[in-house]
Motif scaffolding. Structure first.
Motif, PDB file in Angstrom:
ATOM      1  N   GLY A 176       3.447   7.363  -6.488  1.00  0.00           N
ATOM      2  CA  GLY A 176       3.176   8.442  -5.538  1.00  0.00           C
ATOM      3  C   GLY A 176       1.726   8.464  -5.105  1.00  0.00           C
ATOM      4  O   GLY A 176       1.203   7.485  -4.571  1.00  0.00           O
ATOM      5  N   THR A 177       1.041   9.577  -5.343  1.00  0.00           N
ATOM      6  CA  THR A 177      -0.352   9.712  -4.919  1.00  0.00           C
ATOM      7  C   THR A 177      -1.283   8.770  -5.673  1.00  0.00           C
ATOM      8  O   THR A 177      -2.402   8.521  -5.228  1.00  0.00           O
ATOM      9  N   PHE A 178      -0.806   8.201  -6.799  1.00  0.00           N
ATOM     10  CA  PHE A 178      -1.620   7.221  -7.532  1.00  0.00           C
ATOM     11  C   PHE A 178      -1.983   6.045  -6.635  1.00  0.00           C
ATOM     12  O   PHE A 178      -3.108   5.530  -6.676  1.00  0.00           O
ATOM     13  N   SER A 179      -1.022   5.606  -5.814  1.00  0.00           N
ATOM     14  CA  SER A 179      -1.253   4.439  -4.957  1.00  0.00           C
ATOM     15  C   SER A 179      -2.302   4.714  -3.891  1.00  0.00           C
ATOM     16  O   SER A 179      -2.893   3.778  -3.340  1.00  0.00           O
ATOM     17  N   ILE A 180      -2.527   5.996  -3.580  1.00  0.00           N
ATOM     18  CA  ILE A 180      -3.545   6.364  -2.610  1.00  0.00           C
ATOM     19  C   ILE A 180      -4.901   6.527  -3.296  1.00  0.00           C
ATOM     20  O   ILE A 180      -5.923   6.048  -2.814  1.00  0.00           O
ATOM     21  N   LYS A 181      -4.908   7.173  -4.443  1.00  0.00           N
ATOM     22  CA  LYS A 181      -6.161   7.434  -5.153  1.00  0.00           C
ATOM     23  C   LYS A 181      -6.738   6.174  -5.792  1.00  0.00           C
ATOM     24  O   LYS A 181      -7.950   6.035  -5.926  1.00  0.00           O
ATOM     25  N   TYR A 182      -5.856   5.279  -6.228  1.00  0.00           N
ATOM     26  CA  TYR A 182      -6.297   4.076  -6.937  1.00  0.00           C
ATOM     27  C   TYR A 182      -5.653   2.845  -6.290  1.00  0.00           C
ATOM     28  O   TYR A 182      -4.875   2.129  -6.910  1.00  0.00           O
ATOM     29  N   GLY A 183      -5.991   2.633  -5.024  1.00  0.00           N
ATOM     30  CA  GLY A 183      -5.348   1.583  -4.240  1.00  0.00           C
ATOM     31  C   GLY A 183      -5.469   0.189  -4.840  1.00  0.00           C
ATOM     32  O   GLY A 183      -4.499  -0.579  -4.858  1.00  0.00           O
ATOM     33  N   ASP A 184      -6.647  -0.171  -5.336  1.00  0.00           N
ATOM     34  CA  ASP A 184      -6.850  -1.514  -5.884  1.00  0.00           C
ATOM     35  C   ASP A 184      -6.003  -1.734  -7.131  1.00  0.00           C
ATOM     36  O   ASP A 184      -5.407  -2.805  -7.319  1.00  0.00           O
ATOM     37  N   VAL A 185      -5.967  -0.729  -7.997  1.00  0.00           N
ATOM     38  CA  VAL A 185      -5.159  -0.837  -9.218  1.00  0.00           C
ATOM     39  C   VAL A 185      -3.676  -0.909  -8.856  1.00  0.00           C
ATOM     40  O   VAL A 185      -2.918  -1.724  -9.391  1.00  0.00           O
ATOM     41  N   SER A 186      -3.267  -0.071  -7.921  1.00  0.00           N
ATOM     42  CA  SER A 186      -1.876  -0.062  -7.472  1.00  0.00           C
ATOM     43  C   SER A 186      -1.468  -1.410  -6.917  1.00  0.00           C
ATOM     44  O   SER A 186      -0.377  -1.926  -7.222  1.00  0.00           O
ATOM     45  N   ALA A 187      -2.334  -2.017  -6.103  1.00  0.00           N
ATOM     46  CA  ALA A 187      -2.024  -3.315  -5.502  1.00  0.00           C
ATOM     47  C   ALA A 187      -1.917  -4.411  -6.561  1.00  0.00           C
ATOM     48  O   ALA A 187      -1.045  -5.284  -6.483  1.00  0.00           O
ATOM     49  N   ALA A 188      -2.792  -4.351  -7.570  1.00  0.00           N
ATOM     50  CA  ALA A 188      -2.758  -5.366  -8.626  1.00  0.00           C
ATOM     51  C   ALA A 188      -1.479  -5.262  -9.455  1.00  0.00           C
ATOM     52  O   ALA A 188      -0.858  -6.273  -9.800  1.00  0.00           O
ATOM     53  N   ILE A 189      -1.084  -4.036  -9.780  1.00  0.00           N
ATOM     54  CA  ILE A 189       0.162  -3.845 -10.533  1.00  0.00           C
ATOM     55  C   ILE A 189       1.348  -4.291  -9.687  1.00  0.00           C
ATOM     56  O   ILE A 189       2.278  -4.935 -10.186  1.00  0.00           O
ATOM     57  N   GLY A 190       1.303  -3.968  -8.401  1.00  0.00           N
ATOM     58  CA  GLY A 190       2.375  -4.377  -7.506  1.00  0.00           C
ATOM     59  C   GLY A 190       2.505  -5.877  -7.393  1.00  0.00           C
ATOM     60  O   GLY A 190       3.621  -6.419  -7.340  1.00  0.00           O
ATOM     61  N   GLU A 191       1.380  -6.570  -7.362  1.00  0.00           N
ATOM     62  CA  GLU A 191       1.421  -8.030  -7.272  1.00  0.00           C
ATOM     63  C   GLU A 191       2.061  -8.635  -8.519  1.00  0.00           C
ATOM     64  O   GLU A 191       2.858  -9.583  -8.436  1.00  0.00           O
ATOM     65  N   ARG A 192       1.733  -8.099  -9.686  1.00  0.00           N
ATOM     66  CA  ARG A 192       2.345  -8.603 -10.923  1.00  0.00           C
ATOM     67  C   ARG A 192       3.855  -8.372 -10.908  1.00  0.00           C
ATOM     68  O   ARG A 192       4.634  -9.256 -11.289  1.00  0.00           O
ATOM     69  N   LYS A 193       4.269  -7.190 -10.463  1.00  0.00           N
ATOM     70  CA  LYS A 193       5.696  -6.905 -10.370  1.00  0.00           C
ATOM     71  C   LYS A 193       6.384  -7.868  -9.404  1.00  0.00           C
ATOM     72  O   LYS A 193       7.461  -8.401  -9.697  1.00  0.00           O
ATOM     73  N   CYS A 212       9.350   3.307  -5.046  1.00  0.00           N
ATOM     74  CA  CYS A 212       9.109   2.002  -5.671  1.00  0.00           C
ATOM     75  C   CYS A 212       9.513   0.870  -4.738  1.00  0.00           C
ATOM     76  O   CYS A 212       8.798  -0.129  -4.592  1.00  0.00           O
ATOM     77  N   LEU A 213      10.676   1.011  -4.121  1.00  0.00           N
ATOM     78  CA  LEU A 213      11.202  -0.062  -3.290  1.00  0.00           C
ATOM     79  C   LEU A 213      10.351  -0.306  -2.054  1.00  0.00           C
ATOM     80  O   LEU A 213      10.130  -1.457  -1.655  1.00  0.00           O
ATOM     81  N   LEU A 214       9.849   0.759  -1.440  1.00  0.00           N
ATOM     82  CA  LEU A 214       8.965   0.588  -0.284  1.00  0.00           C
ATOM     83  C   LEU A 214       7.673  -0.112  -0.691  1.00  0.00           C
ATOM     84  O   LEU A 214       7.159  -0.979   0.034  1.00  0.00           O
ATOM     85  N   HIS A 215       7.150   0.270  -1.855  1.00  0.00           N
ATOM     86  CA  HIS A 215       5.930  -0.355  -2.361  1.00  0.00           C
ATOM     87  C   HIS A 215       6.165  -1.844  -2.640  1.00  0.00           C
ATOM     88  O   HIS A 215       5.363  -2.698  -2.241  1.00  0.00           O
ATOM     89  N   ILE A 216       7.266  -2.145  -3.293  1.00  0.00           N
ATOM     90  CA  ILE A 216       7.600  -3.531  -3.625  1.00  0.00           C
ATOM     91  C   ILE A 216       7.834  -4.350  -2.365  1.00  0.00           C
ATOM     92  O   ILE A 216       7.340  -5.477  -2.231  1.00  0.00           O
ATOM     93  N   GLU A 217       8.595  -3.792  -1.430  1.00  0.00           N
ATOM     94  CA  GLU A 217       8.901  -4.540  -0.208  1.00  0.00           C
ATOM     95  C   GLU A 217       7.636  -4.864   0.583  1.00  0.00           C
ATOM     96  O   GLU A 217       7.456  -5.980   1.070  1.00  0.00           O
ATOM     97  N   GLY A 218       6.748  -3.866   0.700  1.00  0.00           N
ATOM     98  CA  GLY A 218       5.514  -4.109   1.419  1.00  0.00           C
ATOM     99  C   GLY A 218       4.682  -5.205   0.782  1.00  0.00           C
ATOM    100  O   GLY A 218       4.109  -6.061   1.479  1.00  0.00           O
ATOM    101  N   LYS A 219       4.617  -5.189  -0.553  1.00  0.00           N
ATOM    102  CA  LYS A 219       3.817  -6.206  -1.253  1.00  0.00           C
ATOM    103  C   LYS A 219       4.459  -7.582  -1.147  1.00  0.00           C
ATOM    104  O   LYS A 219       3.765  -8.585  -0.935  1.00  0.00           O
ATOM    105  N   LEU A 220       5.787  -7.656  -1.288  1.00  0.00           N
ATOM    106  CA  LEU A 220       6.470  -8.947  -1.141  1.00  0.00           C
ATOM    107  C   LEU A 220       6.194  -9.559   0.223  1.00  0.00           C
ATOM    108  O   LEU A 220       5.909 -10.762   0.333  1.00  0.00           O
ATOM    109  N   ARG A 221       6.271  -8.761   1.262  1.00  0.00           N
ATOM    110  CA  ARG A 221       6.064  -9.289   2.611  1.00  0.00           C
ATOM    111  C   ARG A 221       4.620  -9.735   2.806  1.00  0.00           C
ATOM    112  O   ARG A 221       4.364 -10.777   3.436  1.00  0.00           O
ATOM    113  N   ARG A 222       3.680  -8.992   2.256  1.00  0.00           N
ATOM    114  CA  ARG A 222       2.275  -9.404   2.382  1.00  0.00           C
ATOM    115  C   ARG A 222       1.982 -10.664   1.578  1.00  0.00           C
ATOM    116  O   ARG A 222       1.037 -11.398   1.894  1.00  0.00           O
ATOM    117  N   MET A 223       2.797 -10.909   0.562  1.00  0.00           N
ATOM    118  CA  MET A 223       2.643 -12.134  -0.224  1.00  0.00           C
ATOM    119  C   MET A 223       3.378 -13.317   0.415  1.00  0.00           C
ATOM    120  O   MET A 223       3.394 -14.411  -0.139  1.00  0.00           O
TER     121      MET A 223
END
Length: 246
Positions: A176-193, A212-223
């Protein structure tokens, strides 16, 4: 059995076909389903941000709209947990709203938990010709103990093969708001997932919370992964995940 479907904000705004899939699943299992038209947010974003006044206001609205049903079902572990677990604590001991929140709480279920443990469905209407891996969302897993329920239901889908990814229970990084407040950490965890999802080499990743699914889908596409589909478990169980856009 009178069941109210709590659609959730993200489903309503971002992927409404999940709501329709949940409705199909409940009706195919014999439930009389109502979707209260004035429903809005469960109040979780406000609650997590410390705005208890707004969270309480939204809780009162939700309680009033849903307390008259036998059950309340949501295609989201985090929203179901907010209503079931957090609402009572928003109100003073002995107050009428506290009593009403406590009366509503045991009626509230996440979708797969309701299908598996309350309705005990023996079959689902969907078919999926391919392989999937499953992501366990944090709140559903740790607070509502949603683990075996979606897997047991997916095992009933003709044509589907489930392959577990490494660290399927680890956070996707959204929060949720964690991904906004801590974007770099959120992105790193998302990449590992997403690396674990890609290593599973399945046709789709499936989960029970759209955030979760929107976060995962966005990261998969950017990868650079344009092929792995990202689906809500309701879509797969109802047969809404066999075609169309991701």
């Amino acid at each position: 059995m009178r069941v109210a479907l709590f659609v959730t904000c993200l489903v309503d705004l971002m992927r409404p076909r999940i709501g329709f899939a949940a409705l199909d699943l409940l009706e195919s299992a014999g439930c009389e389903v109502t979707v209260p038209a004035a429903q809005t947010c469960c109040g979780q974003p406000a609650f997590n941000s410390g705005d208890r006044a707004l969270a309480r206001q939204l809780a009162e609205k939700t309680i009033a709209e849903f307390e008259g049903f036998d059950y309340v079902v949501a295609p989201s572990g985090s929203c179901a947990d907010q209503i079931r677990t957090e609402y009572p604590g928003l109100f003073d001991e002995g107050s009428d709203w506290r009593r009403r929140a406590e009366a509503l709480a045991p009626k509230v279920f996440e979708l797969t938990d309701f299908l598996a443990n309350v309705l005990k469905v023996e079959a689902v209407p969907g078919r999926f010709d391919g392989s999937v891996t499953y992501h366990d969302s944090c709140t559903g897993l740790r607070s509502l103990k949603i683990k075996s329920q979606p897997r047991d239901l997916l095992a009933k889908v003709p044509g589907l093969t489930l392959s577990e990814m490494e660290a399927c229970e680890e956070c996707c990084g959204f929060g949720g708001t964690f991904s906004i407040k801590y974007g770099d950490v959120s992105a790193a965890i998302g990449e590992r997932k997403c690396n674990n999802i890609r290593a599973a080499a399945t046709d789709a990743v499936v989960g029970g919370d759209l955030g979760c699914l929107l976060h995962i889908e966005g990261k998969l596409r950017r990868m650079g992964d344009e092929t792995t589909r990202v689906l809500h478990v309701a879509e797969v169980l109802a047969g809404a995940g066999n075609g169309g856009e991701n």
